[in-house]
Design a protein around this motif. Structure first.
Motif, PDB file in Angstrom:
ATOM      1  N   ILE A 195       0.851  -1.185   0.000  1.00  0.00           N
ATOM      2  CA  ILE A 195       0.000   0.000   0.000  1.00  0.00           C
ATOM      3  C   ILE A 195       0.891   1.240   0.000  1.00  0.00           C
ATOM      4  O   ILE A 195       1.803   1.348   0.819  1.00  0.00           O
ATOM      5  N   VAL A 196       0.620   2.170  -0.927  1.00  0.00           N
ATOM      6  CA  VAL A 196       1.377   3.423  -0.961  1.00  0.00           C
ATOM      7  C   VAL A 196       0.488   4.638  -0.756  1.00  0.00           C
ATOM      8  O   VAL A 196       0.982   5.720  -0.452  1.00  0.00           O
ATOM      9  N   LEU A 197      -0.827   4.491  -0.903  1.00  0.00           N
ATOM     10  CA  LEU A 197      -1.760   5.600  -0.719  1.00  0.00           C
ATOM     11  C   LEU A 197      -3.092   5.047  -0.253  1.00  0.00           C
ATOM     12  O   LEU A 197      -3.591   4.065  -0.805  1.00  0.00           O
ATOM     13  N   ARG A 198      -3.637   5.688   0.750  1.00  0.00           N
ATOM     14  CA  ARG A 198      -4.935   5.275   1.280  1.00  0.00           C
ATOM     15  C   ARG A 198      -5.803   6.519   1.394  1.00  0.00           C
ATOM     16  O   ARG A 198      -5.425   7.477   2.049  1.00  0.00           O
ATOM     17  N   ASP A 199      -6.952   6.494   0.781  1.00  0.00           N
ATOM     18  CA  ASP A 199      -7.899   7.609   0.826  1.00  0.00           C
ATOM     19  C   ASP A 199      -9.117   7.112   1.603  1.00  0.00           C
ATOM     20  O   ASP A 199      -9.814   6.212   1.150  1.00  0.00           O
ATOM     21  N   ILE A 200      -9.356   7.694   2.757  1.00  0.00           N
ATOM     22  CA  ILE A 200     -10.464   7.225   3.595  1.00  0.00           C
ATOM     23  C   ILE A 200     -11.667   8.152   3.528  1.00  0.00           C
ATOM     24  O   ILE A 200     -12.525   8.122   4.384  1.00  0.00           O
ATOM     25  N   SER A 201     -11.736   8.981   2.477  1.00  0.00           N
ATOM     26  CA  SER A 201     -12.876   9.873   2.345  1.00  0.00           C
ATOM     27  C   SER A 201     -14.145   9.064   2.137  1.00  0.00           C
ATOM     28  O   SER A 201     -14.128   7.950   1.616  1.00  0.00           O
ATOM     29  N   ASN A 202     -15.229   9.642   2.536  1.00  0.00           N
ATOM     30  CA  ASN A 202     -16.535   9.002   2.375  1.00  0.00           C
ATOM     31  C   ASN A 202     -16.836   8.860   0.888  1.00  0.00           C
ATOM     32  O   ASN A 202     -16.766   9.809   0.140  1.00  0.00           O
ATOM     33  N   GLN A 203     -17.211   7.674   0.452  1.00  0.00           N
ATOM     34  CA  GLN A 203     -17.460   7.439  -0.970  1.00  0.00           C
ATOM     35  C   GLN A 203     -18.785   8.030  -1.435  1.00  0.00           C
ATOM     36  O   GLN A 203     -19.039   8.121  -2.609  1.00  0.00           O
ATOM     37  N   ARG A 204     -19.625   8.482  -0.545  1.00  0.00           N
ATOM     38  CA  ARG A 204     -20.941   9.011  -0.911  1.00  0.00           C
ATOM     39  C   ARG A 204     -20.929  10.536  -0.852  1.00  0.00           C
ATOM     40  O   ARG A 204     -21.385  11.147   0.097  1.00  0.00           O
ATOM     41  N   GLY A 205     -20.371  11.155  -1.872  1.00  0.00           N
ATOM     42  CA  GLY A 205     -20.425  12.609  -1.976  1.00  0.00           C
ATOM     43  C   GLY A 205     -19.503  13.328  -1.010  1.00  0.00           C
ATOM     44  O   GLY A 205     -19.835  14.382  -0.508  1.00  0.00           O
TER      45      GLY A 205
END
Length: 59
Positions: A41-51
């Motif tokens: 893993i080199v990048l992890r985006d934990i933003s909400n996938q719903r908007g």
């Protein structure tokens, strides 16, 4: 985003459980990326996938 530990190949996707998906990739379940195994893993985006408004991202 994951990166091959053997080459300069990156793979971007989305899933519910990143660690489990990484295990699947490294086990060869995705035939198109077998030549690039193993990955890390080199990048992890934990933003909400719903908007999401972009808050909560980790880089």
């Amino acid at each position: 985003m994951i990166k091959s530990e053997k080459t300069d190949y990156y793979y971007k996707g989305h899933c519910q459980n990143l660690e489990e998906r990484l295990k699947q990739h490294n086990s060869g379940m995705t035939k198109s990326i077998i030549p690039y195994i193993p990955f890390r893993i080199v990048l992890r985006d934990i933003s909400n996938q719903r908007g999401s408004d972009g808050k909560g991202r980790i880089f």
